[in-house]
Design a protein around this motif. Sequence first.
Motif: not given
Length: 182
Positions: A22-39
């Motif tokens: 969840a923290e990884l997804r939030a960190a990527l959102e701040t870099l203009q990344c969208e539709n983030i899915v971790t596997l």
Amino acid sequence: MTTYIAFLRGINVGGYHKVPMAELRAALETLQCENIVTLLNSGNIIFDSAIEDIWQLETDISIHLEQIFGFSLPTILMNAKMIVGLVQNDPFKDLKLTKYRRFYVSFLQNDPQIDLELPWKSEDGSFKIIDIRDHAILSLLELSKGKTSIAMGILEQKFGKNLTTRNWNTIKRIRKKLEERL
């Protein structure tokens, strides 16, 4: 928008370098990344970005994650088309998967600076590099003869530490997730 897969090296392994997804997804959102899915929990992230310079995006992600989590998070980005093509052209299709045989894909940040005669085999025959293509080393390990750690050591010795390795089953799961996004 381009779909990328980020492969992080060495997170959530043996209790070290813990990174909650969840923290990884939030960190990527701040870099203009969208539709983030971790596997899985091992640093496989599918996302979309309008940024087309893959090398700059890879660097930005790695630096940003290190600032947030407080330790180095080597990141290797691959375009989703590369992963889909790799699985479609299954480099392991002529090899038999057994209880003691594992197929691996190691992703490189740069073109390999080594010229190996392929297929290449370790001295004990436990580890074989069958191909190198598109910044990826395709290999197999005979567990009845050797250990994963020895194979990974061979890869680092020959190609350096700017790589990260995934089991072929993980790569197939990533492709399946990519197909679900379409």
